[in-house]
Design a protein around this motif. Structure first.
Motif, PDB file in Angstrom:
ATOM      1  N   GLY A   9      -7.188   0.174  -3.815  1.00  0.00           N
ATOM      2  CA  GLY A   9      -8.347   0.454  -3.329  1.00  0.00           C
ATOM      3  C   GLY A   9      -9.582   0.476  -4.356  1.00  0.00           C
ATOM      4  N   LEU A  10      -9.268   0.168  -5.724  1.00  0.00           N
ATOM      5  CA  LEU A  10     -10.262   0.003  -6.656  1.00  0.00           C
ATOM      6  C   LEU A  10     -10.549  -1.265  -7.017  1.00  0.00           C
ATOM      7  CD1 LEU A  10      -9.303   3.299  -8.792  1.00  0.00           C
ATOM      8  CD2 LEU A  10     -11.406   3.164  -7.233  1.00  0.00           C
ATOM      9  N   GLY A  11     -11.701  -1.730  -7.832  1.00  0.00           N
ATOM     10  CA  GLY A  11     -11.848  -2.962  -8.190  1.00  0.00           C
ATOM     11  C   GLY A  11     -12.014  -3.741  -6.981  1.00  0.00           C
ATOM     12  N   LYS A  12     -11.382  -4.909  -6.916  1.00  0.00           N
ATOM     13  CA  LYS A  12     -11.236  -5.796  -5.730  1.00  0.00           C
ATOM     14  C   LYS A  12     -10.261  -5.458  -4.617  1.00  0.00           C
ATOM     15  CE  LYS A  12     -14.333  -8.661  -7.149  1.00  0.00           C
ATOM     16  NZ  LYS A  12     -15.792  -8.997  -6.558  1.00  0.00           N
ATOM     17  N   GLY A  13      -9.634  -4.362  -4.648  1.00  0.00           N
ATOM     18  CA  GLY A  13      -8.590  -4.002  -3.774  1.00  0.00           C
ATOM     19  C   GLY A  13      -9.180  -3.506  -2.520  1.00  0.00           C
ATOM     20  N   PRO A  14      -8.763  -3.759  -1.251  1.00  0.00           N
ATOM     21  CA  PRO A  14      -9.385  -3.244   0.124  1.00  0.00           C
ATOM     22  C   PRO A  14      -8.774  -1.864   0.229  1.00  0.00           C
ATOM     23  CG  PRO A  14      -7.261  -4.704   0.277  1.00  0.00           C
ATOM     24  CD  PRO A  14      -7.741  -4.812  -1.230  1.00  0.00           C
ATOM     25  N   GLY A  15      -9.761  -1.187   1.162  1.00  0.00           N
ATOM     26  CA  GLY A  15      -9.113   0.018   1.510  1.00  0.00           C
ATOM     27  C   GLY A  15      -9.661   1.218   0.416  1.00  0.00           C
ATOM     28  N   VAL A  16      -9.091   2.449   0.558  1.00  0.00           N
ATOM     29  CA  VAL A  16      -9.506   3.455  -0.105  1.00  0.00           C
ATOM     30  C   VAL A  16      -8.397   3.911  -1.131  1.00  0.00           C
ATOM     31  CG1 VAL A  16     -10.016   5.955  -0.054  1.00  0.00           C
ATOM     32  CG2 VAL A  16     -10.776   4.487   1.723  1.00  0.00           C
ATOM     33  N   HIS A  17      -8.731   4.235  -2.457  1.00  0.00           N
ATOM     34  CA  HIS A  17      -7.722   4.446  -3.367  1.00  0.00           C
ATOM     35  C   HIS A  17      -7.030   5.995  -3.029  1.00  0.00           C
ATOM     36  CE1 HIS A  17      -6.053   5.081  -7.120  1.00  0.00           C
ATOM     37  NE2 HIS A  17      -6.721   6.130  -7.363  1.00  0.00           N
ATOM     38  N   PRO A  18      -5.547   6.030  -3.105  1.00  0.00           N
ATOM     39  CA  PRO A  18      -5.184   7.053  -2.846  1.00  0.00           C
ATOM     40  C   PRO A  18      -4.895   7.878  -4.174  1.00  0.00           C
ATOM     41  CG  PRO A  18      -3.525   5.311  -2.724  1.00  0.00           C
ATOM     42  CD  PRO A  18      -4.882   4.590  -2.905  1.00  0.00           C
ATOM     43  N   ASP A  26       0.980  -1.077   0.048  1.00  0.00           N
ATOM     44  CA  ASP A  26       0.108   0.119  -0.195  1.00  0.00           C
ATOM     45  C   ASP A  26       0.807   1.084   0.038  1.00  0.00           C
ATOM     46  OD1 ASP A  26       0.759   0.358   2.398  1.00  0.00           O
ATOM     47  OD2 ASP A  26      -1.249  -0.040   3.474  1.00  0.00           O
ATOM     48  N   ALA A  27       0.189   2.511   0.147  1.00  0.00           N
ATOM     49  CA  ALA A  27       0.973   3.622   0.141  1.00  0.00           C
ATOM     50  C   ALA A  27       2.065   3.755   1.325  1.00  0.00           C
ATOM     51  CB  ALA A  27      -0.174   4.697   0.242  1.00  0.00           C
ATOM     52  N   ARG A  28       1.845   2.981   2.422  1.00  0.00           N
ATOM     53  CA  ARG A  28       2.876   2.842   3.469  1.00  0.00           C
ATOM     54  C   ARG A  28       3.706   1.686   3.352  1.00  0.00           C
ATOM     55  NH1 ARG A  28      -1.776   5.550   5.355  1.00  0.00           N
ATOM     56  NH2 ARG A  28      -1.292   7.627   6.257  1.00  0.00           N
ATOM     57  N   LYS A  29       3.930   1.170   2.197  1.00  0.00           N
ATOM     58  CA  LYS A  29       4.879  -0.103   1.990  1.00  0.00           C
ATOM     59  C   LYS A  29       4.430  -1.257   2.869  1.00  0.00           C
ATOM     60  CE  LYS A  29       6.936   2.259  -0.899  1.00  0.00           C
ATOM     61  NZ  LYS A  29       6.975   2.029  -2.262  1.00  0.00           N
ATOM     62  N   ASN A  48      -4.997  14.034   2.266  1.00  0.00           N
ATOM     63  CA  ASN A  48      -5.085  13.862   3.665  1.00  0.00           C
ATOM     64  C   ASN A  48      -4.861  12.461   4.055  1.00  0.00           C
ATOM     65  OD1 ASN A  48      -5.654  15.125   6.470  1.00  0.00           O
ATOM     66  ND2 ASN A  48      -7.184  13.585   6.140  1.00  0.00           N
ATOM     67  N   ARG A  49      -5.280  11.483   3.564  1.00  0.00           N
ATOM     68  CA  ARG A  49      -5.259  10.120   4.080  1.00  0.00           C
ATOM     69  C   ARG A  49      -3.604   9.720   4.103  1.00  0.00           C
ATOM     70  NH1 ARG A  49     -10.152   9.358   0.772  1.00  0.00           N
ATOM     71  NH2 ARG A  49     -11.751   9.072   2.175  1.00  0.00           N
TER      72      ARG A  49
END
Length: 419
Positions: free
Chosen positions: A160-169, A92-95, A275-276
């Motif tokens: 975070g899109l499609g089947k990805g968990p969480g929110v899209h950055p 993810d965005a935080r590795k 912000n996220r």
């Protein structure tokens, strides 16, 4: 830029698309010896396949009819295709370890060794609109175009899109790059199960948000241990938010470079997304006025259809932003200025492969100055990058979206000429 769910432009100008669905066989991939299942062991290794599901199959005739029904160019179509939704391991965005999904489209031809095109899509805010979900023609259309021309097409959904968990950055080039590279790795593993292989050389393209993603991927591939970049062709990107895009969004010109409603949507998406990742505010009310402060983050968490999001946002930035919100955009500093710096993808490196920047004049979403600034940044690094105008083309009355349709056709022809 591009579409937020059904499409920002469609909502703004009243254009819409039919939605098609299709039940997919569970984890089945056609092969030379019948049909065999695709399974992968759970692994934290990036690019490992969690699942690969066959979601759509077309003959060449069906491809032409399907693409033409949404005004995509069909001149490069030579083969039928098979499309697969691939879920794979990435970070993810935080590795931190996570999963993402993407679309793999293969041509129905006799080539066992396939040249590969990576296509990174434009702005979407609603999970079901991602390319691998096949909810309409727009999302998967370019990937199907490249596959029908004879390439293996790889189109990540991003985090975070499609089947990805969480929110899209959104507009986070670093995670768009890792998701795209790991999707290539997953595709390389998945095609082996069909008796085929992917070429090490990758032809890289993308549209709007995905234009920056494409440049991020091309930069990363110059240092990858396996894949190599063969050519790069981004379309109508928002490459320079600080120097080109933000001034256009904040402009008081009449007519405005961006329709006011689109400026509102993109500003909301940018601030809530960053912000996220970067921590721009403690409470939405610092930057957003009531009543929008209470709803704006939900609009961009992947669960709100684009039409609903647009209906819930105001018509102008004056109604949306507080004084501090305007100050952040007009005079970037601190974390926001650092985020803008990290978003720059045209400076600080020199492409080693042929690179063309595709644009459309009078782009009403990713203003054309973005491409001009990107070309100038590459020139400062010693790279003479040509700019290709895609001509006069609209899609749903949008020149920006028309650039994707026209550019995809032109790029498919260019890629076909490269050995």
């Amino acid at each position: 830029m591009n579409r937020v769910s059904t499409t920002l432009a469609a909502a703004a100008i009243g254009a819409g698309l039919a939605v098609t669905t299709m039940a997919a066989p569970a984890l089945a991939v056609p092969s030379q010896d019948g049909v065999r299942a695709v399974h992968a062991r759970d692994s934290v290794q990036r690019g490992h396949v969690v699942s690969a599901v066959h979601v759509r199959g077309f003959t060449a005739k069906q491809v032409r009819a399907w693409l033409a029904g949404d005004d995509f160019d069909v001149s490069s179509v030579r083969y039928g295709v098979d499309a697969y939704q691939v879920v794979y391991r990435t970070v993810d965005a935080r590795k931190r370890p996570t999963t993402a999904s993407g679309l793999l489209v293969l041509p129905r031809n006799h080539q066992r060794h396939l040249r590969t095109v990576s296509y990174t899509h434009g702005t979407m805010s609603y999970k079901p609109d991602a390319p691998s979900m096949f909810s309409d023609v727009w999302g998967p259309g370019p990937a199907v175009t490249y596959a029908a021309a004879g390439f293996a097409a790889v189109a990540p959904d991003y985090l975070g899109l499609g089947k990805g968990p969480g929110v899209h950055p959104w507009k986070h080039v670093a995670s768009e790059t890792t998701a795209s590279l790991d999707m290539l790795r997953a595709a390389r593993r998945a095609v082996v199960r069909t008796g085929r292989t992917l070429d090490r050389d990758v032809l890289v393209t993308g549209f709007s948000q995905g234009a920056s993603s494409a440049l991020g991927l091309a930069r990363a591939l110059q240092y990858d241990r396996w894949f190599r970049v063969r050519a790069v062709a981004p379309i109508a990107g928002g490459y320079d938010f600080r120097g080109a895009q933000l001034p256009a969004m904040l402009s008081d010109e009449v007519p405005s470079p961006l329709p006011p409603k689109l400026a509102v949507a993109y500003t909301s998406y940018l601030l809530t997304s960053w912000n996220r990742v970067y921590g721009l505010y403690d409470s939405p009310s610092e930057l957003f006025q009531a009543p929008y402060a209470d709803r704006v983050e939900r609009f961009f968490d992947g669960t709100t259809p684009g039409q609903e999001m647009l209906a819930g946002l105001p018509g102008t930035l004056d109604e949306l932003l507080t004084k501090d919100g305007f100050a952040m955009l007009r005079e970037p500093s601190g974390r926001f200025a650092e985020a803008l710096r990290r978003d720059e993808v045209c400076s600080g490196w020199t492409p080693r492969a042929p690179l063309r920047l595709y644009k459309i004049s009078r782009d009403e979403q990713a203003v054309t100055a973005n491409t001009d600034h990107c070309r100038d940044a590459f020139a400062a690094s010693g790279a003479d990058v040509p700019v290709v105008d895609v001509g006069e083309r609209t899609y749903g009355e949008s020149r920006h979206l028309g650039a994707n349709v026209a550019g995809t056709a032109m790029i498919a022809r260019w890629f076909a000429t490269l050995g």
